[in-house]
Structures are given as structure tokens and as C-alpha cells.
Design a protein around this motif. Structure first.
Motif, PDB file in Angstrom:
ATOM      1  N   PHE A 315       2.829 -27.859  25.457  1.00 50.22           N
ATOM      2  CA  PHE A 315       3.037 -29.200  24.904  1.00 50.22           C
ATOM      3  C   PHE A 315       1.852 -29.610  24.025  1.00 50.22           C
ATOM      4  N   ILE A 316       0.643 -29.389  24.527  1.00 51.18           N
ATOM      5  CA  ILE A 316      -0.544 -29.775  23.761  1.00 51.18           C
ATOM      6  C   ILE A 316      -0.600 -29.000  22.440  1.00 51.18           C
ATOM      7  N   ALA A 317      -0.255 -27.727  22.486  1.00 44.52           N
ATOM      8  CA  ALA A 317      -0.256 -26.925  21.259  1.00 44.52           C
ATOM      9  C   ALA A 317       0.743 -27.486  20.251  1.00 44.52           C
ATOM     10  N   GLN A 318       1.919 -27.909  20.737  1.00 46.23           N
ATOM     11  CA  GLN A 318       2.931 -28.463  19.839  1.00 46.23           C
ATOM     12  C   GLN A 318       2.499 -29.809  19.263  1.00 46.23           C
ATOM     13  N   VAL A 319       1.811 -30.617  20.073  1.00 47.27           N
ATOM     14  CA  VAL A 319       1.302 -31.898  19.571  1.00 47.27           C
ATOM     15  C   VAL A 319       0.305 -31.670  18.442  1.00 47.27           C
ATOM     16  N   ARG A 320      -0.592 -30.701  18.642  1.00 50.69           N
ATOM     17  CA  ARG A 320      -1.582 -30.411  17.604  1.00 50.69           C
ATOM     18  C   ARG A 320      -0.904 -29.917  16.320  1.00 50.69           C
ATOM     19  N   GLN A 321       0.124 -29.124  16.490  1.00 54.02           N
ATOM     20  CA  GLN A 321       0.835 -28.632  15.310  1.00 54.02           C
ATOM     21  C   GLN A 321       1.556 -29.777  14.607  1.00 54.02           C
ATOM     22  N   ALA A 322       2.171 -30.684  15.397  1.00 50.54           N
ATOM     23  CA  ALA A 322       2.861 -31.837  14.806  1.00 50.54           C
ATOM     24  C   ALA A 322       1.878 -32.726  14.061  1.00 50.54           C
ATOM     25  N   PHE A 323       0.672 -32.876  14.605  1.00 50.19           N
ATOM     26  CA  PHE A 323      -0.348 -33.701  13.946  1.00 50.19           C
ATOM     27  C   PHE A 323      -0.741 -33.086  12.596  1.00 50.19           C
ATOM     28  N   ALA A 324      -0.984 -31.783  12.602  1.00 52.06           N
ATOM     29  CA  ALA A 324      -1.354 -31.106  11.352  1.00 52.06           C
ATOM     30  C   ALA A 324      -0.240 -31.219  10.315  1.00 52.06           C
ATOM     31  N   ALA A 325       1.010 -31.079  10.761  1.00 49.72           N
ATOM     32  CA  ALA A 325       2.143 -31.174   9.832  1.00 49.72           C
ATOM     33  C   ALA A 325       2.275 -32.585   9.273  1.00 49.72           C
ATOM     34  N   ALA A 326       2.087 -33.604  10.132  1.00 60.23           N
ATOM     35  CA  ALA A 326       2.187 -34.995   9.674  1.00 60.23           C
ATOM     36  C   ALA A 326       1.144 -35.309   8.621  1.00 60.23           C
ATOM     37  N   GLN A 327      -0.041 -34.718   8.760  1.00 57.78           N
ATOM     38  CA  GLN A 327      -1.079 -34.937   7.763  1.00 57.78           C
ATOM     39  C   GLN A 327      -0.706 -34.344   6.408  1.00 57.78           C
ATOM     40  N   HIS A 328       0.196 -33.363   6.408  1.00 59.03           N
ATOM     41  CA  HIS A 328       0.660 -32.754   5.160  1.00 59.03           C
ATOM     42  C   HIS A 328       1.977 -33.362   4.689  1.00 59.03           C
ATOM     43  N   GLY A 329       2.391 -34.483   5.289  1.00 57.74           N
ATOM     44  CA  GLY A 329       3.573 -35.177   4.795  1.00 57.74           C
ATOM     45  C   GLY A 329       4.820 -34.990   5.620  1.00 57.74           C
ATOM     46  N   ALA A 330       4.747 -34.270   6.756  1.00 57.74           N
ATOM     47  CA  ALA A 330       5.925 -34.113   7.603  1.00 57.74           C
ATOM     48  C   ALA A 330       6.260 -35.443   8.281  1.00 57.74           C
TER      49      ALA A 330
END
Length: 740
Positions: A315-330
Motif C-alpha cells: 500500500f505504501i509503495a502504491q501511495v508513493r507511486q500515486a504521489f509521483a504520478a500526481a506531480q506529473h499531472g495524473a
């Protein structure tokens, strides 16, 4: 090196393209700040780019070849193409690790001004001209060393990676992101239908013919897997918003042989000074290798043994990935922690076997209540977590929390025991500028503790302000669902007046919500709620019926205008068949002709219809209804697409009208619109006319032009509208303001 002057490239090469020697070495006997290493004396490998776009292509190609650049020297005064800020922003979108030395003149804007554009970023070093050899060499040495240390630090295994390595050693190779996969650059013209005007040659590696794609009006259908088309459409719709800076999405790209590859697609809108869309730039990166590794790791190392859900590490790994994606406009996301109230008492009273059954039941209910795009996990004994993958606004997270609580509140029959539970939920919604995924996780935990402290069986955001705003938004959505039946909605009517005579040609119907306690609520507030919460269909039918009913009243009184205009929303236009049927039934019910109705579609909505290849406008034309493009001139810098649509009117955007008397360029744009419309046989209606100066400018175009706005009349109730129609024309008033 990115600079449009060849002499600068030559000078920097002399300094950097050879080992440090007596000419470039600092003459000092003081102790150095850092120990000198052999790498300090190495020659740098240097490439040149003379414009930002060329630099971007070089960076993308270097990444594809797994030979990324460590740093870039960027000049602040490039006369052609992107400026320095645009160049750096686009380079960081592709390669966030790239270090930058910005070479500026003493007269350039101060650091604070640049920081507002680029952020106070530790990847950026500013060098003031004139540069000397030592400064250049030291900047290159320090930034490349920093890049190398950052790269090495990223390779150090975290606790999660160590756990994964222990459990799936055999998958070590699969866990490496494939960085030598093809990267595709492309550009779309910024007009509805978004024709493809450039795509890089690497598209051939996916089995597609570049020339055929450029010639195809349905190029997206050939590239995007059908099951992901809706996601791609939604991402493109996001960048159509005036304040959007970009969007990012992962989807399956179809290859020439019918297979699919996972790719990440990043969009960047390019706008003119007035905010009109000129182009859309895109980058497609093949991430199939990464996705395969993630799936294998998730299967073997990321599952909770008791419930089958994702575990804490996953879960934590997915949250970090979602955060990185959101910073790129996701799409933004939200984190929800769900803790069962008084689980220990149930476990102690009924025993651990029943407690385990309860945890499995909770897992199943959470899984069914969440959306397909959400991730549900068990993160500790009786605490679960949900990563809401597509959160349009924080109120969506509040609605999900309420749904989860309702799902858990239903009675459970476990091994003959009637068990009833409740849950406390902490929520943290992503907003631009957030400091990091780990901070968000900590704040979610604090919000959960607060919900528990206040007695449980409730949800809380991490801040009081957001908590109240989300609750108000959810409450408003609940109240909206019954507002029509309670008679809280009203249609008001704003006249559309012929400038040359003052005669009333039409009326625009505008919905208003009279809330019993909140007062008058603007359409800009309740329309988005209605679209997202499923009440737009009922509201749209009500507006259509009431507008037709009023037109029938005016027709019977002998004062009916030539047409009544109705604004269409994206929701109504997505269900073409249903909406066209509703229109046909409404005009038949009130004994009208379809030509009595004009439907207003904004430029942004028209773009989405074109992208989705919707045929609703041709169907409405065939029925006999009129079509107008609303807010014309606000979103796109081209008139070409107008010819592709059989519209009856162009409604000039209010923003253009407001600027027209102080901005010669806006005035010229209005004259061009009027001239274009006249040549195509299309009527023009100017929106938001407030002053005599604006009215006179429109009248001076010497074309048949209509207008609406406070200069003539605000939106009024049905009785006052009837009075105006009986008068037949309106003399401009001295009122100021704007509505409609």
C-alpha cells in the motif's frame, strides 16, 4: 548546453571538454571544502542544443538509450522557441533528476521571481554573467557529483525493497525498469478533434506507419486500446481546462500486430498570452517492463495472508507511486485509513476465529464498496486503508468514506453470531504543493486518531477547513437530489438583442437554485455537483421542459421570440440518443417546432465531443434545432474548426468583450470573428456587454450582430421577460455588471 549562440558553446567546450589543468584549476593554498577525486579531473562529455525543443528531444533520446544527462547549462536569453523557464519545466517533466545551471545576466529577474515559476528547487543553480572558467568548472563538478550521489542514493534498498528482495529473489531482473524502450514525442493542433500534426519516428517500433497516423482523422482509435479510451478521453479533457498545466495517464497502446504495450502518456497544453489553446505536446514512454515487474512483486510480496488484500508495504509503495504520478499531472488521489471501532472487545468476547472471520468480511465489503480504480489494503490488525485513485475533489473522498461506513454498518452473521460494527475513518486528499507521500500518510493517521477520539463511527479530514468544506459539499449534493421536487429551481431569461434596432430576437434560459437556507446558489456551484452525483439527467430534463412550456406560453400570448436558448452540459451530450429523444418529446408535448430551440455548447465541451466523435450535434440539426458555440474565442486560437460544424450562432466570449475596449488585439479578434461568421453565414451574439463603449465597438463592425448583457437587461423572471417581449425591443440601460 542549451543556448542559441554558437560562441557560448565554443567557450564552454574549451572549459569542460578536457581534464582540469593549470589554466582552469583554482590557484589557492587553502584547504578544499571537498577532497578531490579522480572524477574531478575527468573530461565531461558534452552535447549542444540551440533551442529548448531540440534539448528536450536530446534528453528523451538519452533516456531511451539509458545514457541520461547529469546536468544542463541553460541560458536565460534564448531568442527563439521556448524561453528558459519553459525549457527547464519541460526537461524536468521528462527527467526529474536533471541538474540545471542557469546562466543569467545581473539585470535578469531576481531569484524570487524565478522561484515562483520553477519553485525553490535544489536542482537549480544560478550563475551570474560574465562567467569565469573556475565558476563554470566548479558548477559542472558539483552538480554532476550531486546527480551521481542522488542516483546512487535512489538505488539503496528501502525496507520495502529489502523485504521484496528476500521473498522474490528470483524476480530481481523483472524489478528493473526498462529504460531503453522507445519514447515517442508528438504534437496535436489545439482545435476540436485535435489532429495529429507531428509524431516522432520511434512510433515505428510499435508497428505503426507514421505517415498513415498523421493522415488519419481517427489516429487515437488506432493507438489506444478500446478498454482504456475513456481514461484517455478524461485525461485530455482535464488539460482543456483553462488553468490546467498538464496531465499524465497510463494506458495500453495498441501495436501494429494487435498486441498491447503499457505506456505512460504525458500531455502539456501550449497556450497563447490570452490562454487560448494553440497545441498539445505529448510524450509516450513505454513502461511495460515496469508494469510487469510491479504485477509480479504485488502477487508474490504484496498480499495480506488473512484477507487477500494488499499489505502495508504494498500500500505504501502504491501511495508513493500515486504521489509521483500526481506531480506529473495524473488524477489527484486520496488516502483513507479505516479502523474498526471496539474490535478488541469483539475479538475477546467471541474469540480469535470469529475475529478473523470478521476481518475477512470487512475486507470483502470494503472491496465491493470501493471503485475498480481504488486499492484496498489491510495495514495492521483491525486497520484497513483505501487509496482512492481518481479523486476529482476532496468531497469525493468524503462520499467514499460515507459509502464505506454504510457498507460496514450492515449486520454480520459469523459462525452463528450476530455481529454489528462501525468504523472510524481518517482522510487525506492530495492537493498540489503537498510535501510528500510519507507526510500524507502521517496526516491520514492523525485524522484517524481524531475520528476515534471524538467517539468513533465518523470520518475526519486532516484539517478542520477541508473537513467542513467536504461535509458542506456532500450535504449540498444530498439536498440537490430533491430540490426539483421541492420547487426550489427557477428558470430566468436573458434577452438577446439586435444591436442595430434593439429588437429582442431570442431569450436564453438560465437555471437558478433558491436554496431554503443558503440563498441563491450559482450554476457554477450546483451544475458540477449535479454532473458528478447523477442528478444532472433530471435537472436537464426539467430545464428543457420548463423552457418549452414558457415558449408555449409566449406563443399563445403572441409575443414569442424567434428562439429560446438552452445551455447544454457535458453530461447531457454524452447520452446522445437519450437527449435527442428527450428534445423530440418535449417539443411535441408543448406543440413547438425543434427550430424554436437553440442549444448552446461551449468550445471546451465541443472539443470533448469532437475527440469522442459524438454525432449528437448532427442529430440535433436533423431534428431541426439550432446550435450555438458558447464562449467562442476563449479556448482556441484557430477558427478552422468552425467550418466543420453546422452552427447557427457564435457567442463571443465575455472575456474578449471585456478586454476589447482596452486591448486592441482583443478588438481585432472580435472583428475577425464577426467577419468570419458573416462569410460563413453564421450569426454572432456578443456575451456580457456592459458598457456603451463595448456596444459601440460591436456596432461599428457594420455587420448584423446581436448582444446580451447588463447593458440591455439582466436575467429576469418569466413575468418580467413577458413584459420585455410585449415591448418588443430594449434601449440600452446604464446598468453595469454581467450575468448569464
Amino acid at each position: 548546453m542549451i543556448d542559441d549562440k554558437a560562441a557560448t558553446h565554443q567557450n564552454l567546450r574549451k572549459i569542460l571538454a578536457r581534464p582540469l589543468d593549470s589554466e582552469t584549476a583554482p590557484a589557492t593554498t587553502e584547504a578544499p571544502f571537498f577532497d578531490e577525486t579522480p572524477s574531478d579531473r575527468a573530461a565531461f562529455q558534452i552535447d549542444s542544443a540551440y533551442q529548448g525543443r531540440e534539448a528536450l528531444e536530446r534528453v528523451v533520446q538519452a533516456l531511451a538509450e539509458n545514457k541520461p544527462y547529469a546536468m544542463a547549462f541553460v541560458d536565460t536569453h534564448m531568442l527563439h522557441g521556448w524561453n528558459c523557464v519553459q525549457t527547464i519545466e519541460r526537461l524536468w517533466q521528462v527527467d526529474p533528476t536533471l541538474q540545471v545551471a542557469l546562466c543569467s545576466l545581473p539585470s535578469d529577474p531576481p531569484w524570487g521571481t524565478l522561484a515562483r515559476h520553477l519553485g525553490a528547487d535544489d536542482r537549480l543553480l544560478i550563475l551570474k554573467k560574465p562567467l569565469n572558467n573556475i565558476e563554470v568548472r566548479q558548477a559542472a563538478s558539483v552538480l554532476t557529483a550531486k546527480w551521481q550521489m542522488t542516483k546512487e542514493a535512489a538505488l539503496e534498498p528501502s525496507d520495502l525493497e529489502a523485504l521484496v528482495e528476500e521473498r522474490i529473489h528470483a524476480l530481481a531482473e523483472a524489478n528493473i525498469i526498462v529504460r531503453n524502450s522507445p519514447v515517442i514525442l508528438y504534437r496535436l493542433r489545439g482545435v476540436p478533434s485535435f489532429p495529429l500534426i507531428y509524431i516522432s519516428h520511434d512510433i515505428a517500433t510499435f508497428g505503426h506507419d507514421r505517415a498513415a497516423l498523421l493522415a488519419s482523422p481517427v489516429w487515437a482509435n488506432e493507438l489506444v486500446a478500446p478498454e482504456d479510451q475513456a481514461k484517455v478521453d478524461a485525461a485530455l479533457a482535464r488539460i482543456l481546462e483553462q488553468d490546467a498545466e498538464g496531465a499524465s495517464i497510463e494506458f495500453r497502446l495498441r501495436t501494429g500486430d494487435g498486441a498491447c504495450r503499457w505506456v505512460e502518456n504525458r500531455y502539456v497544453p501550449v497556450r497563447d498570452n490570452d490562454g487560448r489553446l494553440i497545441e498539445v505536446e505529448g510524450i509516450i514512454i513505454d513502461i511495460t517492463g515496469r508494469k510487469t515487474a510491479e504485477e509480479k512483486i504485488a502477487r508474490l510480496a504484496g498480499t495480506d495472508a488473512l484477507t487477500g488484500l494488499a499489505n502495508r508495504a504494498s500500500f505504501i509503495a502504491q501511495v508513493r507511486q500515486a504521489f509521483a504520478a500526481a506531480q506529473h499531472g495524473a488524477m489527484p488521489f486520496a488516502i483513507l485509513f479505516v479502523a474498526l471501532d471496539d474490535f478488541t472487545l469483539i475479538n475477546d468476547r467471541l474469540g480469535h476465529p470469529v475475529g478473523n472471520l470478521l476481518l475477512r468480511e470487512v475486507a470483502e465489503r470494503l472491496r465491493h464498496a470501493a471503485q475498480e480504480s481504488d486499492l484496498v489494503a489491510r495495514v495492521s490488525g483491525d486497520t484497513f486503508a483505501v487509496l482512492q485513485g481518481e479523486m476529482i475533489e476532496p468531497a469525493n473522498a468524503a462520499a467514499l468514506a460515507a459509502k464505506l461506513q454504510a457498507a460496514l454498518a450492515a449486520p454480520c452473521l459469523l459462525d452463528g453470531n450476530d455481529v454489528r460494527i462501525s468504523a472510524s475513518i481518517g482522510i487525506r486528499a492530495y492537493v498540489p504543493g503537498d510535501r510528500g507521500a510519507d507526510v500524507m500518510l502521517m496526516q491520514t493517521d492523525l485524522a484517524l486518531r481524531r475520528a476515534k477520539h471524538e467517539g468513533g463511527n465518523r470520518y475526519h479530514f486532516h484539517s478542520d477547513e477541508l473537513d467542513q468544506a467536504a461535509r458542506d459539499r456532500v450535504a449540498l449534493a444530498d439536498e440537490l437530489s430533491g430540490a426539483i421536487d421541492r420547487g426550489e429551481f427557477e428558470l430566468r431569461y436573458q434577452p438577446e438583442v439586435e444591436l442595430s434596432s434593439g429588437n429582442i430576437l431570442g431569450m436564453e434560459a438560465l437555471a437558478r437554485w433558491h436554496h431554503p437556507t443558503r440563498g441563491l446558489i450559482a450554476p457554477g456551484v450546483f451544475i458540477p455537483i449535479a454532473e458528478r452525483d447523477g442528478t444532472m439527467a433530471a435537472l436537464g430534463r426539467w430545464v428543457l421542459d420548463q423552457a418549452c412550456r414558457q415558449m408555449r406560453v409566449w406563443r399563445d400570448e403572441g409575443v414569442a421570440p424567434l428562439m429560446i436558448a438552452i445551455n447544454l452540459t457535458q453530461f447531457e451530450l454524452t447520452g446522445a440518443q437519450t437527449f435527442v429523444r428527450d428534445v423530440a418529446e418535449a417539443v411535441a408535448k408543448w406543440r413547438l417546432a425543434a427550430s424554436d430551440l437553440e442549444f448552446d455548447v461551449t468550445e471546451a465541451t465541443l472539443a470533448r465531443l469532437s475527440w469522442a466523435r459524438s454525432d449528437i450535434l448532427p442529430q440535433l440539426h436533423e431534428l431541426g434545432a439550432k446550435i450555438a458555440i458558447d464562449d467562442f474565442g476563449s479556448s482556441y486560437a484557430s477558427f478552422e474548426y468552425v467550418k466543420a460544424y453546422r452552427v447557427n450562432h457564435l457567442k463571443i466570449a465575455r472575456s474578449l468583450i471585456h478586454r476589447s475596449t482596452r486591448d486592441p488585439e482583443s478588438a481585432a479578434t472580435i472583428r475577425a470573428i464577426v467577419t468570419l461568421a458573416h462569410s460563413l453565414g453564421i450569426g454572432v451574439i456578443a456575451q456580457g456587454v456592459e458598457t456603451e463603449q463595448q456596444r459601440a465597438l460591436l456596432a461599428a463592425t457594420n455587420r448584423a450582430t446581436s448582444a446580451q448583457g447588463f447593458r440591455f437587461s439582466e436575467a429576469v423572471g418569466a413575468d418580467r421577460a413577458s413584459e420585455l417581449l410585449r415591448q418588443g425591443h430594449i434601449a440600452p440601460s446604464a446598468t453595469s455588471g454581467s450575468e448569464g
